[in-house]
Structure formats: structure tokens, C-alpha cells
Write a protein that holds these residues in place. Structure first.
Motif, PDB file in Angstrom:
ATOM      1  N   ARG A 295       0.848  -1.184   0.000  1.00  0.00           N
ATOM      2  CA  ARG A 295       0.000   0.000   0.000  1.00  0.00           C
ATOM      3  C   ARG A 295       0.891   1.244   0.000  1.00  0.00           C
ATOM      4  NH1 ARG A 295      -3.621   0.265   4.944  1.00  0.00           N
ATOM      5  NH2 ARG A 295      -1.616  -0.150   5.929  1.00  0.00           N
TER       6      ARG A 295
ATOM      7  N   LEU B 281       0.728   5.878  -0.736  1.00  0.00           N
ATOM      8  CA  LEU B 281      -0.034   7.088  -1.009  1.00  0.00           C
ATOM      9  C   LEU B 281       0.489   7.713  -2.297  1.00  0.00           C
ATOM     10  CD1 LEU B 281      -0.059   8.599   2.588  1.00  0.00           C
ATOM     11  CD2 LEU B 281      -1.927   7.387   1.460  1.00  0.00           C
TER      12      LEU B 281
ATOM     13  N   HIS C  53      -1.647  12.442  -7.497  1.00  0.00           N
ATOM     14  CA  HIS C  53      -2.123  12.402  -8.875  1.00  0.00           C
ATOM     15  C   HIS C  53      -2.291  13.778  -9.503  1.00  0.00           C
ATOM     16  CE1 HIS C  53      -2.759   8.115  -9.539  1.00  0.00           C
ATOM     17  NE2 HIS C  53      -3.233   8.018  -8.316  1.00  0.00           N
TER      18      HIS C  53
ATOM     19  N   GLN D  68      -5.640  17.662  -5.551  1.00  0.00           N
ATOM     20  CA  GLN D  68      -6.209  16.351  -5.237  1.00  0.00           C
ATOM     21  C   GLN D  68      -5.506  15.770  -4.006  1.00  0.00           C
ATOM     22  OE1 GLN D  68      -6.504  13.643  -8.632  1.00  0.00           O
ATOM     23  NE2 GLN D  68      -6.082  15.371 -10.012  1.00  0.00           N
TER      24      GLN D  68
ATOM     25  N   LEU E 157      -3.847  12.983  -1.551  1.00  0.00           N
ATOM     26  CA  LEU E 157      -3.113  11.746  -1.802  1.00  0.00           C
ATOM     27  C   LEU E 157      -4.083  10.568  -1.769  1.00  0.00           C
ATOM     28  CD1 LEU E 157       0.036  12.333   0.468  1.00  0.00           C
ATOM     29  CD2 LEU E 157      -0.274  12.928  -1.955  1.00  0.00           C
ATOM     30  N   GLN E 158      -3.857   9.618  -2.658  1.00  0.00           N
ATOM     31  CA  GLN E 158      -4.739   8.463  -2.770  1.00  0.00           C
ATOM     32  C   GLN E 158      -4.035   7.205  -2.273  1.00  0.00           C
ATOM     33  OE1 GLN E 158      -8.046   8.527  -3.879  1.00  0.00           O
ATOM     34  NE2 GLN E 158      -7.730  10.762  -3.799  1.00  0.00           N
TER      35      GLN E 158
ATOM     36  N   GLU F  25      -3.356   3.505  -2.494  1.00  0.00           N
ATOM     37  CA  GLU F  25      -3.490   2.536  -3.573  1.00  0.00           C
ATOM     38  C   GLU F  25      -2.605   1.318  -3.304  1.00  0.00           C
ATOM     39  OE1 GLU F  25      -2.658   4.417  -7.302  1.00  0.00           O
ATOM     40  OE2 GLU F  25      -4.037   6.095  -6.920  1.00  0.00           O
TER      41      GLU F  25
ATOM     42  N   PRO G 255      -3.703  11.131   4.318  1.00  0.00           N
ATOM     43  CA  PRO G 255      -4.085  12.192   3.363  1.00  0.00           C
ATOM     44  C   PRO G 255      -4.687  13.414   4.030  1.00  0.00           C
ATOM     45  CG  PRO G 255      -4.675  10.045   2.485  1.00  0.00           C
ATOM     46  CD  PRO G 255      -4.253   9.817   3.909  1.00  0.00           C
TER      47      PRO G 255
END
Length: 350
Positions: free
Chosen positions: A2, A4, A7, A11, A13-14, A16, A321
Motif C-alpha cells: 500500500r 499514497l 495524482h 487532489q 493523496l490516494q 493505492e 491524506p
């Protein structure tokens, strides 16, 4: 693993799922125990000349446990707790052999477009960039080494000597680290200045002999000379905003030294006559080398542990995030660290 991912500007942080890193020759993979959020990370997610090209996993202030070792690596093995410079160099050039992989012509910098950083469960670094952590130090201590080394490098660039009067402009983690090292270098007086006294207690705990709240050049120059018993021999600029070089020159003594550690991402100007009249030296300071990382580890291990007070929060990847975005505004936080394993109960010690 996993991680962060950034993008784009505006935005958050995602979180993923990403491929686990695999070490090549001369590299190791670290299970990240802690990774500090730096002002640089914030700058690189904003609209400026330094904006990261997405997708990017940021984070360069990390420590953890080695879990995989590449070919031709000696002296390191799985299970070792380490901190590391966030670089992979060739390992063979003059810079790498001198312990300065950031000067390697082919270096990869973790936390940039070139290489995933420490806002993830694992990160890959060069074996020559690793510094083992003594048993007395925690993983969180190890993640403090990177910002401490930035401060140490600046103090060395300023040639701070015993008895010097030092002014540190800025009370963020780098300014606090600079104050810490200035005192350890023997400075007789260290004044830290900031727009508010929110971090006064931390600054004093890390070596500041006085704390100044000042909003303009003249006020700071007068207050600094009064607090230090004379104009500063060395001014360490740790803010990185336009006008700070001029402010430093307005404060430094004749024949004194100004060191710029702050990362200013905007065009700036100063009056050369100010520096000319004082015959001041201006130096720029960026990052560190392996020996400076080792010096930081040794200082903490010797009991100079006041930098621990900079750590004001630790968050998992799920919370990170929001914590990251909150740091864009003035806050009570100083150093927020990400624990990539906190959400699943696999945190490394400390």
C-alpha cells in the motif's frame, strides 16, 4: 504494497495498491516504520515550478527494517534496523565513494518521479545510503535523522565555531535542527526567530538561548543583537520565502556568514549593497552525506535526544491524506510522521 499516490494539484493523496519494490545489485528494500512529512513534500504537490509529475509516491524522511538485499551488498542483512539517505547512486563514482550519492550523475531520488518514496509500506534505497540504528534508538528516531542531517549540513556550511553568536530564522523542523547543531557546535548564544511563539518551548529545549517574535527586518536585527549580545556571527535562514536572504543580510555582523537552508520556490531578490557593506559571505546548503547521517545517529545514541520533541503526531496510511492536507495551513503540529503499518497492527517498534 500500500502507498499514497499524488495524482495532481488540488487532489488529496490516494491510498493505492502498488507493486512491491525489488532490489537490484547494490540495493536494499526497507519495510518503512516511520516516514516524516516534510515541507518539500507539500511544495511538490502545489502549483509551482517544482510540482511533481504524477503519479508520485512522496516521502524521503524514513527509517525501518531491511527485508530484502540485492546482489553484491555486504554488511547489511534482512532484519537490520536502518535509516537511509533517500538515494540510489551508482556506487562507483567519486561522489558515491565519498558518501554523497545525491551528487552521483545517475542517482535516483526516493520520493520523486524517479523512485517511489517512504509514504508506502516499502521503499528501495542504495545499500551505501543505509546507516544502522543502535538498539537504544527507535524507528521514529531514525526518521528524524534526515531533517537533523539537513540542519547539521547547514551549520557546517556556516562554519559555526565555539563562542559564535547564531541567529536561526525559522522555527520549523529544519530551523530547530539548525539550532540543535549550533549549540552542539559550541555556539555561545543561539536565537531562533519566528512569526509566533508556538514553537518556543521546543526551540528552547533543543538549544535556543532566546526566542524572538519579529515581523520585519529592522525589528529582528535589533532584537537579535540584543538577545545575542551583538550582531550574529552566523545567520541560518530556514524559512525559504522571498525576502529572507535580505532579512539575513540585515541581521548579520560585518564579516559574518549567511547560510540559506530554506527552499524558496519563488523568485527572490536582495540588495547587494547590504551584503557588500558588511562583507558578508552567503552560502547555500542542501541535503547531507552519509557521514552526517552517522553523526546524527551518534548524537541521538549519546543521549542528545531533545529532537524527539519535534514529533507531534503519528498517523497511519488511512489518516495520512487528511493529515497531509492539514499541514498546508498554520497548525500546532511540528513533525507529523506516517506509520504505514498502523492500520493493520504491524507497526515496527517506536
Amino acid at each position: 504494497m500500500r502507498g499514497l499516490v499524488f495524482h495532481g494539484v488540488g487532489q488529496p493523496l490516494q491510498l493505492e495498491t502498488l507493486d512491491d519494490p525489488t532490489p537490484s545489485a547494490g540495493e536494499v528494500v526497507i519495510k518503512v516504520g516511520r516516514c516524516g512529512i516534510c515541507g518539500t513534500d507539500l511544495h511538490r504537490t502545489e502549483d509551482n515550478i517544482w510540482t511533481a509529475r504524477p503519479p508520485v509516491v512522496l516521502g524521503h524522511e524514513f527509517a525501518g527494517e531491511i527485508v530484502a538485499v540485492g546482489k553484491d551488498v555486504t554488511g547489511l542483512q534482512a532484519g537490520m534496523r536502518v535509516t537511509a539517505l533517500p538515494y540510489i547512486g551508482c556506487g562507483k563514482c567519486r561522489a558515491c565513494l565519498a558518501g554523497s550519492p545525491h551528487h552521483c550523475p545517475s542517482n535516483l531520488n526516493a520520493g520523486t518521479e524517479a523512485l517511489n518514496g517512504g509514504f508506502a509500506e516499502y521503499v528501495k534505497v542504495g545499500a551505501g545510503s543505509c546507516v544502522p540504528l543502535p538498539a537504544a534508538l527507535s524507528i521514529a528516531d531514525g526518521a528524524l535523522v534526515e531533517p537533523l542531517a539537513v540542519g547539521l549540513h547547514g551549520v557546517k556550511r556556516g562554519k559555526v565555531q565555539p563562542g559564535d553568536r547564531v541567529l536561526v530564522i525559522g522555527a520549523g523542523p529544519i530551523g530547530l535542527a539548525a539550532a540543535y547543531w549550533a549549540r552542539l557546535a559550541g555556539a555561545s548564544h543561539v536565537a531562533v526567530s519566528a512569526p509566533s511563539n508556538r514553537r518556543q518551548a521546543i526551540a528552547e529545549g533543543m538549544g535556543a538561548t532566546s526566542f524572538i517574535v519579529a515581523q520585519d527586518d529592522a525589528t529582528l536585527a535589533h532584537a537579535a543583537a540584543e538577545a545575542l549580545g551583538g550582531a550574529p556571527d552566523v545567520v541560518l535562514e530556514c524559512v525559504g520565502l522571498p525576502g529572507m536572504i535580505q532579512r539575513s543580510l540585515a541581521c548579520v555582523k560585518t564579516g559574518g556568514r549567511v547560510v540559506v537552508l530554506g527552499v524558496c520556490i519563488h523568485q527572490d531578490h536582495f540588495h547587494p549593497l547590504t551584503g557588500l557593506a558588511r562583507e558578508a559571505d552567503i552560502h547555500f546548503s542542501v541535503v547531507y552525506d552519509v557521514a552526517e547521517f552517522q553523526t546524527c545517529v551518534d548524537a541521538l545514541d549519546a543521549g542528545h535526544i531533545s529532537p524527539r520533541s519535534m514529533i507531534t503526531d503519528s498517523v497511519g496510511l488511512l489518516e495520512a491524506p487528511a493529515a497531509f492536507e492539514a499541514l498546508r495551513q498554520r497548525t500546532h503540529q511540528c513533525k507529523v510522521m506516517i506509520d504505514p503499518w498502523a492500520d493493520n497492527g504491524q507497526s515496527l517498534q517506536g
